[in-house]
Design a protein around this motif. Structure first.
Motif, PDB file in Angstrom:
ATOM      1  N   ARG A 113      20.280  59.529  -4.839  1.00 25.94           N
ATOM      2  CA  ARG A 113      20.637  59.338  -3.427  1.00 25.94           C
ATOM      3  C   ARG A 113      21.384  58.015  -3.237  1.00 25.94           C
ATOM      4  N   VAL A 114      20.948  56.980  -3.956  1.00 26.48           N
ATOM      5  CA  VAL A 114      21.660  55.701  -3.892  1.00 26.48           C
ATOM      6  C   VAL A 114      23.074  55.859  -4.441  1.00 26.48           C
ATOM      7  N   THR A 115      23.197  56.586  -5.535  1.00 21.35           N
ATOM      8  CA  THR A 115      24.516  56.821  -6.133  1.00 21.35           C
ATOM      9  C   THR A 115      25.418  57.578  -5.172  1.00 21.35           C
ATOM     10  N   GLU A 116      24.890  58.609  -4.532  1.00 19.33           N
ATOM     11  CA  GLU A 116      25.689  59.381  -3.576  1.00 19.33           C
ATOM     12  C   GLU A 116      26.104  58.533  -2.376  1.00 19.33           C
ATOM     13  N   PHE A 117      25.233  57.618  -1.964  1.00 17.95           N
ATOM     14  CA  PHE A 117      25.577  56.735  -0.851  1.00 17.95           C
ATOM     15  C   PHE A 117      26.789  55.882  -1.203  1.00 17.95           C
ATOM     16  N   PHE A 118      26.779  55.312  -2.402  1.00 20.21           N
ATOM     17  CA  PHE A 118      27.908  54.488  -2.820  1.00 20.21           C
ATOM     18  C   PHE A 118      29.180  55.317  -2.958  1.00 20.21           C
ATOM     19  N   GLN A 119      29.036  56.582  -3.345  1.00 21.52           N
ATOM     20  CA  GLN A 119      30.218  57.420  -3.523  1.00 21.52           C
ATOM     21  C   GLN A 119      30.803  57.889  -2.198  1.00 21.52           C
ATOM     22  N   THR A 120      30.049  57.817  -1.116  1.00 30.45           N
ATOM     23  CA  THR A 120      30.586  58.207   0.192  1.00 30.45           C
ATOM     24  C   THR A 120      31.476  57.127   0.797  1.00 30.45           C
ATOM     25  N   ILE A 121      31.390  55.905   0.274  1.00 26.49           N
ATOM     26  CA  ILE A 121      32.184  54.791   0.793  1.00 26.49           C
ATOM     27  C   ILE A 121      33.488  54.715   0.017  1.00 26.49           C
ATOM     28  N   PRO A 122      34.633  54.651   0.688  1.00 27.85           N
ATOM     29  CA  PRO A 122      35.906  54.487  -0.042  1.00 27.85           C
ATOM     30  C   PRO A 122      35.859  53.250  -0.933  1.00 27.85           C
ATOM     31  N   THR A 123      36.088  53.457  -2.216  1.00 31.39           N
ATOM     32  CA  THR A 123      35.863  52.376  -3.181  1.00 31.39           C
ATOM     33  C   THR A 123      36.763  51.165  -2.949  1.00 31.39           C
ATOM     34  N   PHE A 124      38.035  51.408  -2.687  1.00 40.15           N
ATOM     35  CA  PHE A 124      38.940  50.266  -2.529  1.00 40.15           C
ATOM     36  C   PHE A 124      38.603  49.464  -1.270  1.00 40.15           C
ATOM     37  N   ILE A 125      38.305  50.170  -0.169  1.00 37.93           N
ATOM     38  CA  ILE A 125      37.943  49.474   1.070  1.00 37.93           C
ATOM     39  C   ILE A 125      36.669  48.673   0.870  1.00 37.93           C
ATOM     40  N   PHE A 126      35.704  49.261   0.181  1.00 34.53           N
ATOM     41  CA  PHE A 126      34.441  48.582  -0.086  1.00 34.53           C
ATOM     42  C   PHE A 126      34.681  47.322  -0.924  1.00 34.53           C
ATOM     43  N   ALA A 127      35.504  47.441  -1.973  1.00 37.16           N
ATOM     44  CA  ALA A 127      35.804  46.285  -2.816  1.00 37.16           C
ATOM     45  C   ALA A 127      36.529  45.206  -2.022  1.00 37.16           C
ATOM     46  N   LEU A 128      37.445  45.621  -1.162  1.00 36.54           N
ATOM     47  CA  LEU A 128      38.208  44.670  -0.354  1.00 36.54           C
ATOM     48  C   LEU A 128      37.292  43.897   0.588  1.00 36.54           C
ATOM     49  N   VAL A 129      36.363  44.602   1.228  1.00 32.77           N
ATOM     50  CA  VAL A 129      35.432  43.956   2.150  1.00 32.77           C
ATOM     51  C   VAL A 129      34.521  42.987   1.401  1.00 32.77           C
ATOM     52  N   MET A 130      34.048  43.399   0.221  1.00 31.87           N
ATOM     53  CA  MET A 130      33.166  42.525  -0.553  1.00 31.87           C
ATOM     54  C   MET A 130      33.877  41.245  -0.962  1.00 31.87           C
ATOM     55  N   VAL A 131      35.132  41.356  -1.398  1.00 31.89           N
ATOM     56  CA  VAL A 131      35.886  40.164  -1.792  1.00 31.89           C
ATOM     57  C   VAL A 131      36.090  39.249  -0.591  1.00 31.89           C
ATOM     58  N   ALA A 132      36.389  39.839   0.559  1.00 32.54           N
ATOM     59  CA  ALA A 132      36.594  39.037   1.768  1.00 32.54           C
ATOM     60  C   ALA A 132      35.307  38.316   2.170  1.00 32.54           C
TER      61      ALA A 132
END
Length: 280
Positions: A113-132
């Motif tokens: 379920r945790v894995t599926e949660f992470f897969q529902t988030i667009p990866t590039f947008i998620f990475a961009l937000v984390m870097v910011a």
């Protein structure tokens, strides 16, 4: 290991990919020797076209910085981000996927379920937000890419572990009273490394593209030259100085293609049946 490497070198596409990748690694390693000056230093006339001055074969940018030096130092950043972030993603994915696949039950349900949660988030947008949020730096980029890249590895390893757990050699080890740790590390994990290695090689290419995109948008490490930054900085003068974006873009395409060739070669060598089936 030696036989696998020999078979890999006998594969035409893999041999070409390994040769080109070795060249990129060599240039990255020798960047301080080839270009002892700081890649941010203004060393020539601004907007110098390529192939007009032997000292600057690829020309200079709007600040008079050497394009070739930027490409060499940018290779260090791209390879560092690609390899380290992929290693982090593989370690996390193998750990969580192995636990879920081996133990099943609530552990499997919770981790998936945790894995599926992470897969529902667009990866590039998620990475961009984390870097910011973490502030732009090479460390935050590596962490962000590693965090968004592990779910596919976890799902692959979970499926492999669940399949191998029912095999006779694993059941025999369980019957002999061997510990779960020994069974996981000595019996099951070595048999899952082939598909993980293939996926990991392709993830390196994806990580390089992600880092380039993040740097293109201005969230790269401000203290380190990168290919994405070079393209982003030149987009306002692309008509005036085409070479400023052309050469970094060409290098990104070639490096990603090279790593994909190595990945396809690994797939052919480590999974010959799947490779033949895909061609059929």
């Amino acid at each position: 290991m030696s036989s696998t490497l020999w078979r890999l070198l006998k594969n035409p596409s893999a041999a070409i990919g390994i040769g080109l990748l070795f060249l990129v690694i060599l240039v990255a390693a020798l960047a301080p020797v080839l270009y002892p000056q700081d890649p941010w230093a203004m060393v020539g006339r601004p907007f110098l076209p390529p192939f007009t001055d032997p000292q600057f074969p690829l020309g200079t940018d709007m600040m008079g910085r050497d394009i070739a030096a930027g490409l060499a130092y940018g290779a260090r950043v791209s390879l560092l981000v690609g390899i380290v972030s992929t290693a982090c993603a593989i370690i996390l994915g193998v750990t969580l996927g192995g636990i879920a696949g081996y133990y099943g039950g609530l552990a499997d349900d919770g981790l998936m379920r945790v894995t599926e949660f992470f897969q529902t988030i667009p990866t590039f947008i998620f990475a961009l937000v984390m870097v910011a949020i973490l502030s732009p730096s090479i460390q935050s980029i590596i962490v962000a890419i590693g965090i968004v890249s592990w779910p596919p590895v976890a799902r692959l390893v979970r499926a492999e572990f669940a399949s191998l757990r029912s095999r006779e050699f694993v059941q025999a080890a369980i019957a002999l009273g061997e510990s779960d740790r020994h069974i996981i590390l000595r019996q099951i994990l070595p048999n899952t490394l082939s598909p993980v290695l293939v996926m990991g090689s392709l993830m390196v290419a994806s990580a390089i593209l992600t880092e380039a995109a993040i740097s293109f948008l201005g969230l790269g490490d401000p203290n380190m030259m990168s290919w994405g930054y070079m393209i982003g900085a030149s987009r306002t003068v692309i008509r005036q100085a085409w070479w400023m974006s052309f050469f970094p873009g060409l290098v990104i395409v070639l490096v990603v293609l090279t790593i994909n060739l190595v990945g396809e070669g690994l797939n052919d060598v480590l999974n010959p049946r799947l490779a033949r089936k895909g061609r059929a």
